[in-house]
Every structure is written in C-alpha cells, then in structure tokens.
Design a protein around this motif. Structure first.
Motif, PDB file in Angstrom:
ATOM      1  N   CYS A  54      22.997  40.642  35.196  1.00  7.57           N
ATOM      2  CA  CYS A  54      23.108  40.713  36.647  1.00  7.57           C
ATOM      3  C   CYS A  54      23.538  39.335  37.140  1.00  7.57           C
ATOM      4  O   CYS A  54      22.807  38.353  36.964  1.00  7.57           O
ATOM      5  CB  CYS A  54      21.780  41.130  37.260  1.00  7.57           C
ATOM      6  SG  CYS A  54      21.871  41.469  39.031  1.00  7.57           S
ATOM      7  N   GLU A  55      24.733  39.248  37.719  1.00  4.14           N
ATOM      8  CA  GLU A  55      25.311  37.967  38.101  1.00  4.14           C
ATOM      9  C   GLU A  55      25.737  37.982  39.567  1.00  4.14           C
ATOM     10  O   GLU A  55      25.910  39.048  40.174  1.00  4.14           O
ATOM     11  CB  GLU A  55      26.550  37.659  37.241  1.00  4.14           C
ATOM     12  CG  GLU A  55      26.281  37.602  35.747  1.00  4.14           C
ATOM     13  CD  GLU A  55      27.541  37.264  34.963  1.00  4.14           C
ATOM     14  OE1 GLU A  55      28.564  36.884  35.606  1.00  4.14           O
ATOM     15  OE2 GLU A  55      27.515  37.392  33.720  1.00  4.14           O
ATOM     16  N   GLU A  56      25.922  36.795  40.120  1.00  8.26           N
ATOM     17  CA  GLU A  56      26.528  36.657  41.441  1.00  8.26           C
ATOM     18  C   GLU A  56      28.048  36.688  41.284  1.00  8.26           C
ATOM     19  O   GLU A  56      28.616  35.952  40.491  1.00  8.26           O
ATOM     20  CB  GLU A  56      26.103  35.348  42.097  1.00  8.26           C
ATOM     21  CG  GLU A  56      24.687  35.360  42.639  1.00  8.26           C
ATOM     22  CD  GLU A  56      24.512  36.275  43.846  1.00  8.26           C
ATOM     23  OE1 GLU A  56      25.529  36.529  44.549  1.00  8.26           O
ATOM     24  OE2 GLU A  56      23.383  36.747  44.072  1.00  8.26           O
ATOM     25  N   MET A  57      28.682  37.569  42.037  1.00 11.59           N
ATOM     26  CA  MET A  57      30.135  37.718  41.989  1.00 11.59           C
ATOM     27  C   MET A  57      30.692  37.624  43.404  1.00 11.59           C
ATOM     28  O   MET A  57      30.004  37.960  44.382  1.00 11.59           O
ATOM     29  CB  MET A  57      30.511  39.069  41.366  1.00 11.59           C
ATOM     30  CG  MET A  57      30.046  39.250  39.927  1.00 11.59           C
ATOM     31  SD  MET A  57      30.942  38.211  38.752  1.00 11.59           S
ATOM     32  CE  MET A  57      32.497  39.103  38.641  1.00 11.59           C
ATOM     33  N   PRO A  58      31.945  37.200  43.556  1.00  9.79           N
ATOM     34  CA  PRO A  58      32.529  37.123  44.902  1.00  9.79           C
ATOM     35  C   PRO A  58      32.735  38.508  45.500  1.00  9.79           C
ATOM     36  O   PRO A  58      32.990  39.475  44.784  1.00  9.79           O
ATOM     37  CB  PRO A  58      33.865  36.417  44.662  1.00  9.79           C
ATOM     38  CG  PRO A  58      34.177  36.650  43.221  1.00  9.79           C
ATOM     39  CD  PRO A  58      32.860  36.698  42.513  1.00  9.79           C
ATOM     40  N   VAL A  59      32.610  38.596  46.819  1.00  6.85           N
ATOM     41  CA  VAL A  59      32.869  39.846  47.542  1.00  6.85           C
ATOM     42  C   VAL A  59      34.343  39.899  47.888  1.00  6.85           C
ATOM     43  O   VAL A  59      34.879  38.985  48.526  1.00  6.85           O
ATOM     44  CB  VAL A  59      32.012  39.935  48.820  1.00  6.85           C
ATOM     45  CG1 VAL A  59      32.357  41.213  49.592  1.00  6.85           C
ATOM     46  CG2 VAL A  59      30.533  39.901  48.473  1.00  6.85           C
ATOM     47  N   ALA A  60      35.011  40.968  47.454  1.00  3.06           N
ATOM     48  CA  ALA A  60      36.447  41.092  47.701  1.00  3.06           C
ATOM     49  C   ALA A  60      36.710  41.596  49.116  1.00  3.06           C
ATOM     50  O   ALA A  60      35.934  42.393  49.670  1.00  3.06           O
ATOM     51  CB  ALA A  60      37.068  42.043  46.686  1.00  3.06           C
ATOM     52  N   ALA A  61      37.799  41.153  49.694  1.00  2.00           N
ATOM     53  CA  ALA A  61      38.235  41.667  50.988  1.00  2.00           C
ATOM     54  C   ALA A  61      39.107  42.897  50.757  1.00  2.00           C
ATOM     55  O   ALA A  61      39.908  42.932  49.815  1.00  2.00           O
ATOM     56  CB  ALA A  61      39.023  40.604  51.739  1.00  2.00           C
ATOM     57  N   PRO A  62      38.966  43.936  51.581  1.00  2.00           N
ATOM     58  CA  PRO A  62      39.814  45.125  51.399  1.00  2.00           C
ATOM     59  C   PRO A  62      41.268  44.814  51.720  1.00  2.00           C
ATOM     60  O   PRO A  62      41.582  44.195  52.740  1.00  2.00           O
ATOM     61  CB  PRO A  62      39.223  46.133  52.382  1.00  2.00           C
ATOM     62  CG  PRO A  62      38.499  45.306  53.406  1.00  2.00           C
ATOM     63  CD  PRO A  62      38.016  44.090  52.687  1.00  2.00           C
ATOM     64  N   GLY A  63      42.169  45.246  50.855  1.00  2.00           N
ATOM     65  CA  GLY A  63      43.590  45.079  51.084  1.00  2.00           C
ATOM     66  C   GLY A  63      44.168  46.280  51.802  1.00  2.00           C
ATOM     67  O   GLY A  63      43.447  47.144  52.314  1.00  2.00           O
ATOM     68  N   ALA A  64      45.474  46.371  51.817  1.00  4.35           N
ATOM     69  CA  ALA A  64      46.143  47.497  52.472  1.00  4.35           C
ATOM     70  C   ALA A  64      45.718  48.811  51.828  1.00  4.35           C
ATOM     71  O   ALA A  64      45.758  48.965  50.602  1.00  4.35           O
ATOM     72  CB  ALA A  64      47.660  47.322  52.379  1.00  4.35           C
ATOM     73  N   GLY A  65      45.280  49.736  52.663  1.00  6.96           N
ATOM     74  CA  GLY A  65      44.873  51.051  52.180  1.00  6.96           C
ATOM     75  C   GLY A  65      43.520  51.092  51.514  1.00  6.96           C
ATOM     76  O   GLY A  65      43.153  52.115  50.926  1.00  6.96           O
ATOM     77  N   GLU A  66      42.756  50.001  51.614  1.00  5.58           N
ATOM     78  CA  GLU A  66      41.465  49.925  50.942  1.00  5.58           C
ATOM     79  C   GLU A  66      40.305  49.837  51.930  1.00  5.58           C
ATOM     80  O   GLU A  66      40.483  49.433  53.085  1.00  5.58           O
ATOM     81  CB  GLU A  66      41.417  48.707  50.016  1.00  5.58           C
ATOM     82  CG  GLU A  66      42.371  48.789  48.830  1.00  5.58           C
ATOM     83  CD  GLU A  66      42.274  47.578  47.931  1.00  5.58           C
ATOM     84  OE1 GLU A  66      42.547  47.728  46.721  1.00  5.58           O
ATOM     85  OE2 GLU A  66      41.932  46.470  48.420  1.00  5.58           O
ATOM     86  N   MET A  69      27.718  38.552  46.054  1.00  8.37           N
ATOM     87  CA  MET A  69      27.009  39.807  45.807  1.00  8.37           C
ATOM     88  C   MET A  69      26.487  39.830  44.379  1.00  8.37           C
ATOM     89  O   MET A  69      27.048  39.184  43.492  1.00  8.37           O
ATOM     90  CB  MET A  69      27.944  40.998  46.014  1.00  8.37           C
ATOM     91  CG  MET A  69      29.043  41.121  44.959  1.00  8.37           C
ATOM     92  SD  MET A  69      29.997  42.640  45.088  1.00  8.37           S
ATOM     93  CE  MET A  69      31.068  42.496  43.643  1.00  8.37           C
ATOM     94  N   LYS A  70      25.433  40.617  44.144  1.00 11.39           N
ATOM     95  CA  LYS A  70      24.937  40.834  42.799  1.00 11.39           C
ATOM     96  C   LYS A  70      25.693  41.988  42.148  1.00 11.39           C
ATOM     97  O   LYS A  70      26.025  42.981  42.804  1.00 11.39           O
ATOM     98  CB  LYS A  70      23.448  41.140  42.827  1.00 11.39           C
ATOM     99  CG  LYS A  70      22.562  39.965  43.213  1.00 11.39           C
ATOM    100  CD  LYS A  70      21.103  40.359  43.165  1.00 11.39           C
ATOM    101  CE  LYS A  70      20.207  39.176  43.520  1.00 11.39           C
ATOM    102  NZ  LYS A  70      18.763  39.547  43.510  1.00 11.39           N
ATOM    103  N   ALA A  71      25.960  41.840  40.865  1.00 11.36           N
ATOM    104  CA  ALA A  71      26.658  42.885  40.124  1.00 11.36           C
ATOM    105  C   ALA A  71      26.252  42.819  38.658  1.00 11.36           C
ATOM    106  O   ALA A  71      25.881  41.755  38.153  1.00 11.36           O
ATOM    107  CB  ALA A  71      28.166  42.719  40.256  1.00 11.36           C
ATOM    108  N   ILE A  72      26.326  43.953  37.987  1.00  4.98           N
ATOM    109  CA  ILE A  72      26.102  44.018  36.544  1.00  4.98           C
ATOM    110  C   ILE A  72      27.445  43.775  35.871  1.00  4.98           C
ATOM    111  O   ILE A  72      28.413  44.501  36.124  1.00  4.98           O
ATOM    112  CB  ILE A  72      25.518  45.373  36.131  1.00  4.98           C
ATOM    113  CG1 ILE A  72      24.206  45.636  36.858  1.00  4.98           C
ATOM    114  CG2 ILE A  72      25.327  45.426  34.621  1.00  4.98           C
ATOM    115  CD1 ILE A  72      23.118  44.613  36.612  1.00  4.98           C
ATOM    116  N   VAL A  73      27.513  42.761  35.009  1.00  4.23           N
ATOM    117  CA  VAL A  73      28.796  42.325  34.463  1.00  4.23           C
ATOM    118  C   VAL A  73      28.798  42.427  32.937  1.00  4.23           C
ATOM    119  O   VAL A  73      27.859  41.986  32.269  1.00  4.23           O
ATOM    120  CB  VAL A  73      29.117  40.880  34.882  1.00  4.23           C
ATOM    121  CG1 VAL A  73      30.484  40.456  34.347  1.00  4.23           C
ATOM    122  CG2 VAL A  73      29.086  40.747  36.408  1.00  4.23           C
TER     123      VAL A  73
END
Length: 327
Positions: free
Chosen positions: A17-29, A1-5
C-alpha cells in the motif's frame, strides 16, 4: 492517494500500500473517488505473473470499482461531480486505490438503492455470466442449466441470471450450507458434486435427458462428471479451473451427444466488443431494482488489507464476493 501497487510479478505478499499521485481526468475521462473495489481471482494471477495478460509495471490491481465522481475532463457530458457510479477498468486495472480515472463510457450510474459494495461486486461475475449464457450458450427460456461451484461469486451470479433468462437452474456445490445458499438465490434444485456418480441425480432431475447448458468455473473432478450429465445438443461453458486441475476431454463424447464445448474469455470479449458488453451491464443494473440481481458481498476488507483479501480469494472457500472498502 493510497493504492495497492505491484512492482514485480511475484506472490501477492509483495504487494504494498503506497502513496501515489492523483491523476487529472483528460479528454473524455472522469475521476472517481473509489468507495469499494471488487476482488477477483485473476487479480492474484496477474500480480503473480501467471495470467495470460501481464500488465505493465508498476500496476494497480482491480478491474471493478464503485464510488463518487470528483472530476470530469473535457468532452464529457453524462456525469457530474457527486454522481454515484460503477466503474469497469480495462486490463490496466486501477481499482485498488482511493481514486481512479476512467473513460466516461466505462462508467455506469448506480440504481438509487444499490450500495457501493454491491456495485463493486457486479461487473466481473455478472458480466462474465451474462456473456456466457447469452452470447455464448444462447440459452432459451425453459432450458435446464447446471451451475458448478454455485455458491461462489460467478456461481451465484449465474444462478440469478439463469433464472432471469427463464432457465431451470440446478446448482452444484460441495456443502449443505453452500447448496442452501444457492437455493435461496433462486436455484430450482441443488446437488452435491462431491458424491460419486452425482451426474445420475442431475439426469434424474432432467427426466433422463441431461442438461442443456453446463456452466463450469471449477474444472477438475467436477468436469469429469458434468460432461457426462449434458444432453443432446447441449452447450458446455468453460469458465475457469478453480479446482486447480485443468481437465481433458475425449472428443468422441461431444461427437456422440452432439454438444458444443465453448470457451468463455470475458475480458477480451468485453474490451473488444465494448458496446455489447456495455449493453449487458446496463441490463444487469436494470434487473437490480426488480430483485433479479442480488450481489452477495460475503467479506469486506480495508484497502491496506488487500493482500489478506487476495489470500482469502485463493483459498477457494469464498461464497459470494469479496470487496475492499476505502476509508
């Protein structure tokens, strides 16, 4: 994903503006595809290392966002993939990105008629203003409220929320256009706070007694006049200092008039007293279909123009809110 870092505390020009990994939702997220993110003055301060809170680096700015649910973690039940939501981050931000993962409790279902841009323009300014008026000033129906910087993001939110709470609102702004804007958003009166002794007009509008509550995100010269426009047993809400100068107060003044000076530190209160803050935001969203809350989005920028958006915010020429839009 693109993100401002942000990788170092420095002027906002260093943001990339960089490419960053997409996080997986954890418990309760819950994971959300961000469609719009609100841009706020503290985003710039944090990126420059000038804010009281210094987030861990690397850091993605953005404390308010809106979008569509794309994934849910174990233990979540309120939202499904495809739901339209508003997100409120903690100090870790994350909104200036194409995807964000948030605790389920930090998400709110959008009213059907509310746009993503309006939703992204809501949590910070309306959350701050309702906390200030309700929890700090305990404003009552029929009381008078003077709003400084009334055409800015928090200013317009305060005008609208003051009316929703039954106050008589006096908007203070620097130009005819800004005062007209505040009047269109519900202010009962508008005054020019660049004129000498403008406090006399405020006193005249209150029958000589002065206002019950002052909402001040400006500071500087406006503060010097506004503290003399407050009435007996009034409440002066200190929000910020967009004028640049942090003013000082001779403490005999609140002694003589018996008024209170109240600091409004919304982000700390919001995260420390989240159930109350959550209830406030739910009330704000409930007022939207009734027309009592009308977020004004005055400027839109693509994600990769976040630096330009932050520069615009810090120019102090903004009316309403600035948002980033994701492709």
């Amino acid at each position: 994903m693109k993100a401002i870092v942000c990788r170092a505390f420095a002027p906002v020009d260093q943001l990339r503006c960089e490419e960053m990994p997409v996080a997986a939702p954890g418990a309760g997220e819950v994971r959300v595809a961000v469609k719009a993110a609100g841009v706020n003055f503290p985003d710039s301060l944090k990126a420059e290392g000038l804010h009281q809170i210094k987030p861990p680096l690397p850091w993605i700015p953005g404390s308010e966002s809106a979008g569509v649910v794309t994934g849910t973690g174990p233990g979540t039940s309120r939202f499904r993939v495809g739901d339209r939501v508003m997100g409120v981050s903690k100090v870790d931000g994350g909104g200036f990105a194409e995807q964000i993962v948030l605790p389920e409790e930090r998400l709110f279902a959008l009213p059907p008629s509310m746009s993503f841009e309006e939703a992204a323009a809501t949590p910070v300014v309306y959350g701050t203003s309702l906390y200030a008026l309700k929890q700090r000033a305990h404003i009552q129906p029929g009381e008078s409220l003077l709003v400084l910087g009334a055409a800015g993001g928090v200013g317009l939110a305060t005008v609208q929320l003051g009316k929703a709470l039954g106050a008589r609102v006096i908007a203070a702004a620097s130009t005819d256009e800004k005062r007209a804007l505040a009047l269109r958003h519900g202010a009962d009166h508008a005054v020019d706070y660049t004129l000498p002794n403008w406090r006399e007009e405020v006193k005249a509008l209150t029958g000589g007694k002065g206002v019950d509550v002052v909402y001040d995100p400006v500071g500087g010269d406006a503060f010097d006049e506004a503290v003399r426009a407050i009435g007996w047993m009034g409440r002066y809400l200190v929000i910020g200092f967009t004028a640049g100068r942090i003013p000082t107060l001779k403490v005999n003044m609140p002694l003589v008039k018996g008024y209170d000076v109240l600091g409004v530190r919304y982000d700390v209160w919001r995260d420390g007293w989240w159930p109350e803050a959550q209830a406030n935001l739910e009330q704000i969203l409930a007022w939207y279909p009734e027309g009592k809350v009308r977020p004004l989005v005055s400027a839109r920028y693509p994600l990769d123009s976040a630096v330009e958006a932050l520069r615009y915010i810090t120019s102090r020429q903004v009316t309403g809110k600035v948002v980033l839009q994701m492709a």
